[in-house]
Scaffold this motif. Sequence first.
Motif, PDB file in Angstrom:
ATOM      1  N   TYR A   1       0.826  -1.200   0.000  1.00  0.00           N
ATOM      2  CA  TYR A   1       0.000   0.000   0.000  1.00  0.00           C
ATOM      3  C   TYR A   1       0.867   1.260   0.000  1.00  0.00           C
ATOM      4  O   TYR A   1       0.430   2.327  -0.435  1.00  0.00           O
ATOM      5  N   CYS A   2       2.084   1.116   0.509  1.00  0.00           N
ATOM      6  CA  CYS A   2       3.004   2.258   0.533  1.00  0.00           C
ATOM      7  C   CYS A   2       3.833   2.351  -0.752  1.00  0.00           C
ATOM      8  O   CYS A   2       4.850   3.037  -0.802  1.00  0.00           O
ATOM      9  N   ASN A   3       3.413   1.630  -1.781  1.00  0.00           N
ATOM     10  CA  ASN A   3       4.043   1.681  -3.105  1.00  0.00           C
ATOM     11  C   ASN A   3       5.418   1.032  -3.144  1.00  0.00           C
ATOM     12  O   ASN A   3       6.205   1.322  -4.042  1.00  0.00           O
ATOM     13  N   ILE A   4       5.735   0.177  -2.179  1.00  0.00           N
ATOM     14  CA  ILE A   4       7.023  -0.496  -2.196  1.00  0.00           C
ATOM     15  C   ILE A   4       6.848  -1.812  -2.938  1.00  0.00           C
ATOM     16  O   ILE A   4       6.529  -2.845  -2.347  1.00  0.00           O
ATOM     17  N   LYS A   5       7.009  -1.768  -4.241  1.00  0.00           N
ATOM     18  CA  LYS A   5       6.846  -2.953  -5.075  1.00  0.00           C
ATOM     19  C   LYS A   5       7.659  -2.768  -6.351  1.00  0.00           C
ATOM     20  O   LYS A   5       7.995  -1.655  -6.755  1.00  0.00           O
ATOM     21  N   GLN A   6       7.974  -3.875  -6.981  1.00  0.00           N
ATOM     22  CA  GLN A   6       8.804  -3.817  -8.185  1.00  0.00           C
ATOM     23  C   GLN A   6       7.953  -3.465  -9.391  1.00  0.00           C
ATOM     24  O   GLN A   6       6.860  -3.979  -9.575  1.00  0.00           O
ATOM     25  N   VAL A   7       8.470  -2.585 -10.245  1.00  0.00           N
ATOM     26  CA  VAL A   7       7.778  -2.176 -11.460  1.00  0.00           C
ATOM     27  C   VAL A   7       8.734  -2.330 -12.635  1.00  0.00           C
ATOM     28  O   VAL A   7       9.802  -1.706 -12.669  1.00  0.00           O
ATOM     29  N   THR A   8       8.398  -3.147 -13.598  1.00  0.00           N
ATOM     30  CA  THR A   8       9.242  -3.317 -14.786  1.00  0.00           C
ATOM     31  C   THR A   8       9.044  -2.129 -15.719  1.00  0.00           C
ATOM     32  O   THR A   8       7.911  -1.774 -16.064  1.00  0.00           O
ATOM     33  N   VAL A   9      10.144  -1.510 -16.152  1.00  0.00           N
ATOM     34  CA  VAL A   9      10.038  -0.308 -16.980  1.00  0.00           C
ATOM     35  C   VAL A   9      10.706  -0.470 -18.348  1.00  0.00           C
ATOM     36  O   VAL A   9      10.525   0.360 -19.218  1.00  0.00           O
ATOM     37  N   ARG A  10      11.518  -1.511 -18.528  1.00  0.00           N
ATOM     38  CA  ARG A  10      12.180  -1.720 -19.808  1.00  0.00           C
ATOM     39  C   ARG A  10      12.124  -3.185 -20.199  1.00  0.00           C
ATOM     40  O   ARG A  10      12.097  -4.070 -19.346  1.00  0.00           O
TER      41      ARG A  10
ATOM     42  N   TRP B   1      27.675   3.207 -10.650  1.00  0.00           N
ATOM     43  CA  TRP B   1      26.666   2.531 -11.467  1.00  0.00           C
ATOM     44  C   TRP B   1      25.254   3.087 -11.228  1.00  0.00           C
ATOM     45  O   TRP B   1      24.263   2.453 -11.593  1.00  0.00           O
ATOM     46  N   THR B   2      25.163   4.272 -10.648  1.00  0.00           N
ATOM     47  CA  THR B   2      23.854   4.824 -10.275  1.00  0.00           C
ATOM     48  C   THR B   2      22.870   4.842 -11.433  1.00  0.00           C
ATOM     49  O   THR B   2      21.685   4.522 -11.270  1.00  0.00           O
ATOM     50  N   ASP B   3      23.336   5.217 -12.604  1.00  0.00           N
ATOM     51  CA  ASP B   3      22.431   5.334 -13.754  1.00  0.00           C
ATOM     52  C   ASP B   3      21.908   3.986 -14.228  1.00  0.00           C
ATOM     53  O   ASP B   3      21.008   3.934 -15.074  1.00  0.00           O
ATOM     54  N   TYR B   4      22.479   2.907 -13.713  1.00  0.00           N
ATOM     55  CA  TYR B   4      22.124   1.586 -14.231  1.00  0.00           C
ATOM     56  C   TYR B   4      21.414   0.690 -13.207  1.00  0.00           C
ATOM     57  O   TYR B   4      20.888  -0.363 -13.577  1.00  0.00           O
ATOM     58  N   ILE B   5      21.399   1.076 -11.928  1.00  0.00           N
ATOM     59  CA  ILE B   5      20.849   0.158 -10.928  1.00  0.00           C
ATOM     60  C   ILE B   5      19.347  -0.058 -11.113  1.00  0.00           C
ATOM     61  O   ILE B   5      18.804  -1.065 -10.666  1.00  0.00           O
ATOM     62  N   ASN B   6      18.649   0.872 -11.745  1.00  0.00           N
ATOM     63  CA  ASN B   6      17.222   0.708 -12.026  1.00  0.00           C
ATOM     64  C   ASN B   6      16.964   0.632 -13.531  1.00  0.00           C
ATOM     65  O   ASN B   6      15.876   0.978 -13.996  1.00  0.00           O
ATOM     66  N   TYR B   7      17.981   0.148 -14.295  1.00  0.00           N
ATOM     67  CA  TYR B   7      17.885   0.256 -15.754  1.00  0.00           C
ATOM     68  C   TYR B   7      16.741  -0.577 -16.313  1.00  0.00           C
ATOM     69  O   TYR B   7      15.968  -0.106 -17.147  1.00  0.00           O
ATOM     70  N   TYR B   8      16.601  -1.810 -15.879  1.00  0.00           N
ATOM     71  CA  TYR B   8      15.563  -2.678 -16.430  1.00  0.00           C
ATOM     72  C   TYR B   8      14.279  -2.657 -15.605  1.00  0.00           C
ATOM     73  O   TYR B   8      13.187  -2.764 -16.148  1.00  0.00           O
TER      74      TYR B   8
ATOM     75  N   ILE C   1      12.040   0.068  -8.340  1.00  0.00           N
ATOM     76  CA  ILE C   1      11.049   0.203  -7.277  1.00  0.00           C
ATOM     77  C   ILE C   1      10.944   1.686  -6.984  1.00  0.00           C
ATOM     78  O   ILE C   1      11.890   2.284  -6.463  1.00  0.00           O
ATOM     79  N   PRO C   2       9.846   2.320  -7.313  1.00  0.00           N
ATOM     80  CA  PRO C   2       9.737   3.750  -7.034  1.00  0.00           C
ATOM     81  C   PRO C   2       9.799   4.008  -5.539  1.00  0.00           C
ATOM     82  O   PRO C   2       9.057   3.401  -4.766  1.00  0.00           O
ATOM     83  N   GLU C   3      10.700   4.860  -5.109  1.00  0.00           N
ATOM     84  CA  GLU C   3      10.798   5.157  -3.683  1.00  0.00           C
ATOM     85  C   GLU C   3       9.507   5.813  -3.232  1.00  0.00           C
ATOM     86  O   GLU C   3       9.078   6.821  -3.796  1.00  0.00           O
ATOM     87  N   PRO C   4       8.831   5.254  -2.232  1.00  0.00           N
ATOM     88  CA  PRO C   4       7.493   5.740  -1.877  1.00  0.00           C
ATOM     89  C   PRO C   4       7.518   7.161  -1.329  1.00  0.00           C
ATOM     90  O   PRO C   4       8.445   7.557  -0.623  1.00  0.00           O
ATOM     91  N   GLU C   5       6.460   7.886  -1.623  1.00  0.00           N
ATOM     92  CA  GLU C   5       6.346   9.274  -1.175  1.00  0.00           C
ATOM     93  C   GLU C   5       6.360   9.351   0.351  1.00  0.00           C
ATOM     94  O   GLU C   5       6.887  10.300   0.926  1.00  0.00           O
ATOM     95  N   LEU C   6       5.792   8.334   0.995  1.00  0.00           N
ATOM     96  CA  LEU C   6       5.756   8.355   2.453  1.00  0.00           C
ATOM     97  C   LEU C   6       7.154   8.275   3.054  1.00  0.00           C
ATOM     98  O   LEU C   6       7.369   8.654   4.201  1.00  0.00           O
TER      99      LEU C   6
END
Length: 722
Positions: A543-552, A574-581, A584-589
Amino acid sequence: MAKKIICMLLALSMMLTVLAACNNDPVVDETPDDGQQQEDIQGNDKVEEPFDGTLKLVVDGVSDYVIVRGENAYISEVTASTELQKYLKQISGVEIPIVTDATEPVAKEIVVGKTNREAEGEFNRDELGDDGLVIKSNGQKLFLVGGEQRGTLYAVYEFLESYLGCGFYTNTIEKVPEMKTITLETIEEDKQIPIMRSRDLGWAAYSGFENICVKRKLNGHQCAISDAKGGRFIWNPYVHTFASLVNYGTYGAEHPEYFAHTEDGTLLSNDGRPQLCLTNPDVLQITIDTVKWWIQNTPGVKVVSVSQNDGGSPCMCSNCQAVYAEENGAYSGTNIRFVNAVAEAIKEEYPDVMIDTLAYQYSREACITKPAENVIVRLCSIECCFTHPLSECSVQAFQPHDSTVSESSFAENLQDWGKICDNVYIWDYTTNFWLFTVNFSSFNTLRENMKFFAENNVKGVFEQGDGFTTCGEFNDLRCYLLSKLLWDPHMSEDEYYGYMNDFLENVYGPGWQYIREYIDLKEAHNRNFHLGCKQRADEVFEYCNIKQVTVRDKAEVVEGVTLDMLDNYQTVDWTDYINYYSEIPEPELVTKGYELFAKAIEMAETEQQKTELDKALIQVEILDSHYRYKAKSVYSTNLNLVIRSALSSIEMSEDKHAEYVATLPSYLRYFSGKYNDEYYQFNKTLGEKMIGYGITTVKECWDAEAYFYPGEANYSKDPREW
């Protein structure tokens, strides 16, 4: 010459004698006698300005008042007078003397409790009961009176809060203003009689701290309050007593018929704590005998619980089923008939003792039989959604696996019980037992729920919270607001949020509005979900948006990776690549929470305010920990995929390619270890901080294995597994 002087003196003496004889006014000794002096000292009966309707308790650091209590005052009324004296001294610097009503009355008195200063019938003690209070003035006298057991003490604290600006926020945080002059306008009559006879909180923030419990006007069994502070409602035992009344280990082998069975005679074991067969006459007699023994051996007991065990299902023998049919199908039918019989058996010998039972899970629906006058029915809301008002939401957010649940809504159950029972109490839930440290989003429903209780004949409420350990989840704020609502369930929305803001300002300091903003953010976010008190941790985090989301697409080729980066993979950013594929969007909360708390901490004026903010920040850090737990595996997996993609797209010899492919496991081990280490260090810092605040568990627990300790916690895992 000498004769002339003598003659002159004689002549002067004669003239003085004549002048004295001609004077008609007597000579007056203006020095008062001892009796007049004593009257002035004791009574302050001296000439002063006419009374203008303003009570001048203290003027420029001086007071003419005395505090009067009864010569034979109840023990808590003695406490009330000393508490008033103590706080008035803290406010003004003046210690107003305490006298008893055996002294002669004087004009300026603060009358505390039952005394001979009140006119006959001036205060209706029957109406006030044990807890009601009255604050009023009569001329220059101020009366702080109430029910002898607790009401007078409550009157003193109410006066300090509502008239002198004191605040009692936590067990350690109070607000006591300083002023050399204390004046009051005429108080016609401020009478307060609580609707809720029993007002109880099951939170570690108040457990064992009688001072804050009394100042917050709590009197329930979970609040350990001494007689000097008014005592409490004593239950013995408190709940789930069938196993204690008729123990399966004692009777099960020889008398299996005493316990709940299915239609075919199979025992409903309930992990060795089966429910009772409530139509069995032997079970009733054993219960009556045991209840009487409990009463005899518990001084001051007010309530004895005769209530079903936790979990399990009702007896389905033919006799019990016949009763259910007569009670319109309600499983509570056998229970109410049973406790009515127990109540009847004890009422003559123990007229002041009530029998308490539960309307819980399978017994939640009201039956046809009315509970006896000395029976309390405690209706439990354990299955309910708490992010929406109980009067509006019928969603059952928790479905126990081991018990039948009422198909009707909690609101319907409450309304039905209120029609047939004069002693409906509520067992309510104000925390998430699966994850104490994350905000239980019910601040926007607490007021509406308490009002709903009061409108439906409820006479007592127990608010169950985190009774195992303080949790850092605004638990002090929740207790403060609940205590206010238990005393005044009909308060307005403005009053409720006024109390919230007052607490936040005085506990968290000048940056309190940032904390209010965070509360509002969470409440608004969670209103989109039906959340209960048994919400599993994974659901809360989802519910706090902590879940994996495939983007590529995994087949997409990564650009920008070079052989030099592969050769120096341990030092490359490697910052630009750790979420490349996938990311997990960091939750607003979490992100907004850190931002708002940082602003509040920056504005804090005292170390205490910083400490309270730092403790409350734990709820954000726990969410962050779970986010990191999910993210660390995603990061290492993504980088492994990124490097595989680079190897397939960068031109190199076959031998070089084979060499890099052989190195892939070391890449994976490195990145997996790197993010595991970072996660461990984050958790270790958080865990040690929590232990420092006395927070040693994040979930409901009944054994030592559920607690974590310094040097023993497994910080490589999610907080629930420390």
